[in-house]
Structures are given as structure tokens and as C-alpha cells.
Design a protein around this motif. Structure first.
Motif, PDB file in Angstrom:
ATOM      1  N   LYS A   1      20.216 -10.856  61.072  1.00 48.92           N
ATOM      2  CA  LYS A   1      20.233  -9.305  60.520  1.00 48.92           C
ATOM      3  C   LYS A   1      20.120  -8.953  59.182  1.00 48.92           C
ATOM      4  O   LYS A   1      19.428  -7.623  58.895  1.00 48.92           O
ATOM      5  CB  LYS A   1      21.696  -8.607  61.026  1.00 48.92           C
ATOM      6  CG  LYS A   1      22.058  -8.495  62.516  1.00 48.92           C
ATOM      7  CD  LYS A   1      23.269  -7.574  62.736  1.00 48.92           C
ATOM      8  CE  LYS A   1      23.398  -7.824  64.088  1.00 48.92           C
ATOM      9  NZ  LYS A   1      24.890  -7.088  64.514  1.00 48.92           N
ATOM     10  N   GLY A   2      20.387  -9.906  58.344  1.00 42.96           N
ATOM     11  CA  GLY A   2      20.049  -9.719  56.868  1.00 42.96           C
ATOM     12  C   GLY A   2      18.456 -10.180  56.799  1.00 42.96           C
ATOM     13  O   GLY A   2      17.985 -10.115  55.331  1.00 42.96           O
ATOM     14  N   GLY A   3      17.966 -10.693  57.587  1.00 39.23           N
ATOM     15  CA  GLY A   3      16.485 -11.058  57.408  1.00 39.23           C
ATOM     16  C   GLY A   3      16.305 -12.528  56.818  1.00 39.23           C
ATOM     17  O   GLY A   3      15.334 -12.920  56.313  1.00 39.23           O
ATOM     18  N   TYR A   4      17.257 -13.101  57.150  1.00 35.18           N
ATOM     19  CA  TYR A   4      17.067 -14.743  56.612  1.00 35.18           C
ATOM     20  C   TYR A   4      16.810 -15.754  57.682  1.00 35.18           C
ATOM     21  O   TYR A   4      17.477 -15.249  58.846  1.00 35.18           O
ATOM     22  CB  TYR A   4      18.657 -14.987  55.961  1.00 35.18           C
ATOM     23  CG  TYR A   4      18.939 -14.450  54.770  1.00 35.18           C
ATOM     24  CD1 TYR A   4      18.518 -14.583  53.572  1.00 35.18           C
ATOM     25  CD2 TYR A   4      19.864 -13.238  54.822  1.00 35.18           C
ATOM     26  CE1 TYR A   4      18.952 -13.865  52.377  1.00 35.18           C
ATOM     27  CE2 TYR A   4      20.180 -12.377  53.793  1.00 35.18           C
ATOM     28  CZ  TYR A   4      19.747 -12.752  52.506  1.00 35.18           C
ATOM     29  OH  TYR A   4      19.961 -11.996  51.278  1.00 35.18           O
ATOM     30  N   PRO A   5      16.606 -16.997  57.268  1.00 35.36           N
ATOM     31  CA  PRO A   5      16.088 -17.802  58.428  1.00 35.36           C
ATOM     32  C   PRO A   5      17.446 -18.444  59.054  1.00 35.36           C
ATOM     33  O   PRO A   5      18.582 -18.509  58.233  1.00 35.36           O
ATOM     34  CB  PRO A   5      15.377 -19.089  57.596  1.00 35.36           C
ATOM     35  CG  PRO A   5      15.771 -18.890  56.246  1.00 35.36           C
ATOM     36  CD  PRO A   5      16.029 -17.399  56.059  1.00 35.36           C
ATOM     37  N   ARG A   6      17.576 -18.587  60.097  1.00 35.97           N
ATOM     38  CA  ARG A   6      18.855 -19.128  60.857  1.00 35.97           C
ATOM     39  C   ARG A   6      19.116 -20.464  60.372  1.00 35.97           C
ATOM     40  O   ARG A   6      18.281 -21.344  60.524  1.00 35.97           O
ATOM     41  CB  ARG A   6      18.881 -18.751  62.468  1.00 35.97           C
ATOM     42  CG  ARG A   6      18.854 -17.349  62.596  1.00 35.97           C
ATOM     43  CD  ARG A   6      19.048 -17.049  64.177  1.00 35.97           C
ATOM     44  NE  ARG A   6      18.852 -15.706  64.556  1.00 35.97           N
ATOM     45  CZ  ARG A   6      19.751 -14.867  64.502  1.00 35.97           C
ATOM     46  NH1 ARG A   6      20.974 -14.971  63.964  1.00 35.97           N
ATOM     47  NH2 ARG A   6      19.683 -13.622  64.894  1.00 35.97           N
ATOM     48  N   HIS A   7      20.381 -20.671  60.142  1.00 36.28           N
ATOM     49  CA  HIS A   7      20.884 -22.074  59.880  1.00 36.28           C
ATOM     50  C   HIS A   7      21.190 -22.799  61.139  1.00 36.28           C
ATOM     51  O   HIS A   7      21.640 -22.063  62.378  1.00 36.28           O
ATOM     52  CB  HIS A   7      22.492 -22.090  59.149  1.00 36.28           C
ATOM     53  CG  HIS A   7      22.909 -23.324  58.568  1.00 36.28           C
ATOM     54  ND1 HIS A   7      23.301 -24.260  59.120  1.00 36.28           N
ATOM     55  CD2 HIS A   7      22.535 -23.784  57.277  1.00 36.28           C
ATOM     56  CE1 HIS A   7      23.895 -25.122  58.405  1.00 36.28           C
ATOM     57  NE2 HIS A   7      23.019 -24.818  57.276  1.00 36.28           N
ATOM     58  N   PRO A   8      21.113 -23.980  61.156  1.00 38.38           N
ATOM     59  CA  PRO A   8      21.194 -24.751  62.617  1.00 38.38           C
ATOM     60  C   PRO A   8      22.237 -25.146  63.110  1.00 38.38           C
ATOM     61  O   PRO A   8      22.499 -25.738  64.162  1.00 38.38           O
ATOM     62  CB  PRO A   8      20.232 -25.977  62.384  1.00 38.38           C
ATOM     63  CG  PRO A   8      20.461 -26.111  60.911  1.00 38.38           C
ATOM     64  CD  PRO A   8      20.486 -24.792  60.322  1.00 38.38           C
ATOM     65  N   SER A   9      23.459 -24.857  62.287  1.00 42.84           N
ATOM     66  CA  SER A   9      24.773 -25.504  62.534  1.00 42.84           C
ATOM     67  C   SER A   9      25.509 -24.923  63.970  1.00 42.84           C
ATOM     68  O   SER A   9      25.885 -25.563  64.545  1.00 42.84           O
ATOM     69  CB  SER A   9      25.830 -25.223  61.453  1.00 42.84           C
ATOM     70  OG  SER A   9      25.988 -23.919  61.200  1.00 42.84           O
ATOM     71  N   ARG A  10      25.395 -23.493  64.105  1.00 40.18           N
ATOM     72  CA  ARG A  10      25.921 -22.961  65.313  1.00 40.18           C
ATOM     73  C   ARG A  10      25.171 -22.851  66.455  1.00 40.18           C
ATOM     74  O   ARG A  10      25.320 -22.679  67.487  1.00 40.18           O
ATOM     75  CB  ARG A  10      26.724 -21.719  64.658  1.00 40.18           C
ATOM     76  CG  ARG A  10      28.015 -22.217  63.959  1.00 40.18           C
ATOM     77  CD  ARG A  10      28.690 -20.757  63.400  1.00 40.18           C
ATOM     78  NE  ARG A  10      29.863 -21.336  62.493  1.00 40.18           N
ATOM     79  CZ  ARG A  10      30.534 -20.147  61.917  1.00 40.18           C
ATOM     80  NH1 ARG A  10      30.311 -18.941  62.424  1.00 40.18           N
ATOM     81  NH2 ARG A  10      31.614 -20.722  61.265  1.00 40.18           N
ATOM     82  N   PRO A  11      23.916 -22.020  66.292  1.00 42.00           N
ATOM     83  CA  PRO A  11      23.173 -21.635  67.593  1.00 42.00           C
ATOM     84  C   PRO A  11      22.313 -22.757  68.274  1.00 42.00           C
ATOM     85  O   PRO A  11      22.492 -23.811  67.678  1.00 42.00           O
ATOM     86  CB  PRO A  11      21.989 -20.789  67.168  1.00 42.00           C
ATOM     87  CG  PRO A  11      21.935 -21.074  65.485  1.00 42.00           C
ATOM     88  CD  PRO A  11      23.140 -21.676  65.300  1.00 42.00           C
TER      89      PRO A  11
END
Length: 207
Positions: free
Chosen positions: A179-189
Motif C-alpha cells: 500500500k505504501g508503494g514498496y516492493p514486497r519482501h519475500p518473507s511472508r507472502p
């Protein structure tokens, strides 16, 4: 203790590590050769290291390895993992407190540490076939200006490269970016693939 998965990993090529104090460590680069018949290199840019080093891995690094091996469809032979901030901390919400301790330590030079980190990132980009932005939302209490500066530095390194080299991770979320426009981190999704992107002068990711 988490081990590297021999199903995907041929060997650890390099781990650039520094023991800054008795309880503060830094990792500037982790380079891993996969069991793919390819010389192409993918560099992942995340927030900060958790635990992985030359001898042991961690959950996120193992997830990235498997993702690159499978979703890279055999094209990725080597992965580099670099970070906006090089300081080891599993809980990224505590990252700012470590940065503060480094800054306040008379025996450490925060600017030099970050300059080394950024130089290594730049060198990794220059030899990479794929650059994957994956640092997630800013961690809790992080100095927002410091974070923005790091994103801007990253953008300055990639703006002269072929834009087709830059990607973010597609996950199970409908929206590619947070939502903040940042690339998603791979840890959770769940990690579903790669999505081409560009990065603006101020570090904003554009799909």
C-alpha cells in the motif's frame, strides 16, 4: 539452525561479513550458486540480513533460493543477496536501534559502513542479469529520511542500466506493490513470479 537446501544449492560462493562489535555484525553480500546450468545472475535487494552466512542459512534466504530456482525456470544460476542496510537483525523493527548504536559508537563510522554497503550493491548490479527489488515496507521506527536516501541511491545505480533488468516479486496479493508503494519482501507472502518494473529518481517503484 537452518541449513541451505542441497536440492537447490550447489555451493556458497561468497559471504562478505564484518564483526563490527561484540554484538553487532554486518553482511554486505551473500552469493549463492544454484544447481541450474546457467551463468545468469540475479541480485535481490532486501531490507537487512537476518541470520544467513557462509555456513548456515535462514528461512527467508532459503525461500528466495527456492523461488529463484523454480520461478526462474532454469535461467538463474547465481543469486546475490544485498540489503538497504547491512546490519544483522532478525526483527527488522529493531533495526533502527542498531543503526543508532552504530552511529553513537566512537569506534565505528556509520557513513563508511554504508558507503561500503552501497559500493558492493553497485558492483553486484553491474554484473547482474536480473535486479529484484524486495525490501518491503520501511521497518517500524526506521529513520524515514535515511530509508528514502537509500532507495534514492539504489535508483541512481540502476538508471543507467537496461530497464529490462529490474523486477519486483509477484505474490498472492492482488496488488504487486505494498500500500505504501514498496516492493514486497519475500518473507511472508506466497511468491508467484517476477514482474518487470522501473525505479524513479526518488526511489519510487513504477510497474
Amino acid at each position: 539452525m537452518v541449513q541451505y537446501n542441497p536440492k537447490y544449492v550447489r555451493k556458497i560462493l561468497e559471504c562478505q561479513y564484518a564483526q563490527l562489535t561484540n554484538n553487532i555484525q554486518a553482511r554486505y553480500l551473500l552469493s549463492i550458486e544454484l544447481k541450474n546450468d546457467s551463468n545468469e545472475i540475479a541480485t535481490f535487494v532486501m531490507m537487512n540480513p537476518s541470520r544467513a552466512d557462509y555456513n548456515t542459512s535462514d528461512v527467508t534466504v532459503n525461500k528466495v533460493i527456492k523461488f529463484a530456482f523454480i520461478k526462474g525456470k532454469g535461467r538463474i544460476g547465481i543469486i546475490n543477496i544485498v540489503n538497504l542496510f547491512p546490519f544483522y537483525e532478525t526483527n527488522s523493527n529493531v533495526l533502527q536501534s542498531i543503526i543508532n548504536r552504530v552511529r553513537s559508537n566512537p569506534n565505528l563510522n556509520f557513513k563508511q559502513i554504508m558507503a561500503r554497503n552501497n559500493h558492493i550493491i553497485k558492483k553486484a548490479f553491474q554484473t547482474s542479469d536480473y535486479i529484484i527489488f524486495a525490501w518491503g515496507n520501511p521497518s517500524k521506527n526506521i529513520d524515514k529520511q535515511l530509508h528514502l536516501n537509500q532507495c534514492s541511491i539504489i535508483s541512481s545505480y540502476v538508471k543507467t542500466l537496461n530497464p529490462s533488468r529490474t523486477y519486483v516479486i509477484k505474490t498472492h496479493h492482488k496488488e504487486i506493490l505494498t500500500k505504501g508503494g514498496y516492493p514486497r519482501h519475500p518473507s511472508r507472502p506466497a511468491l508467484n513470479g517476477f514482474k518487470k518494473c522501473v525505479i524513479s529518481e526518488n526511489g519510487k517503484i513504477i510497474i
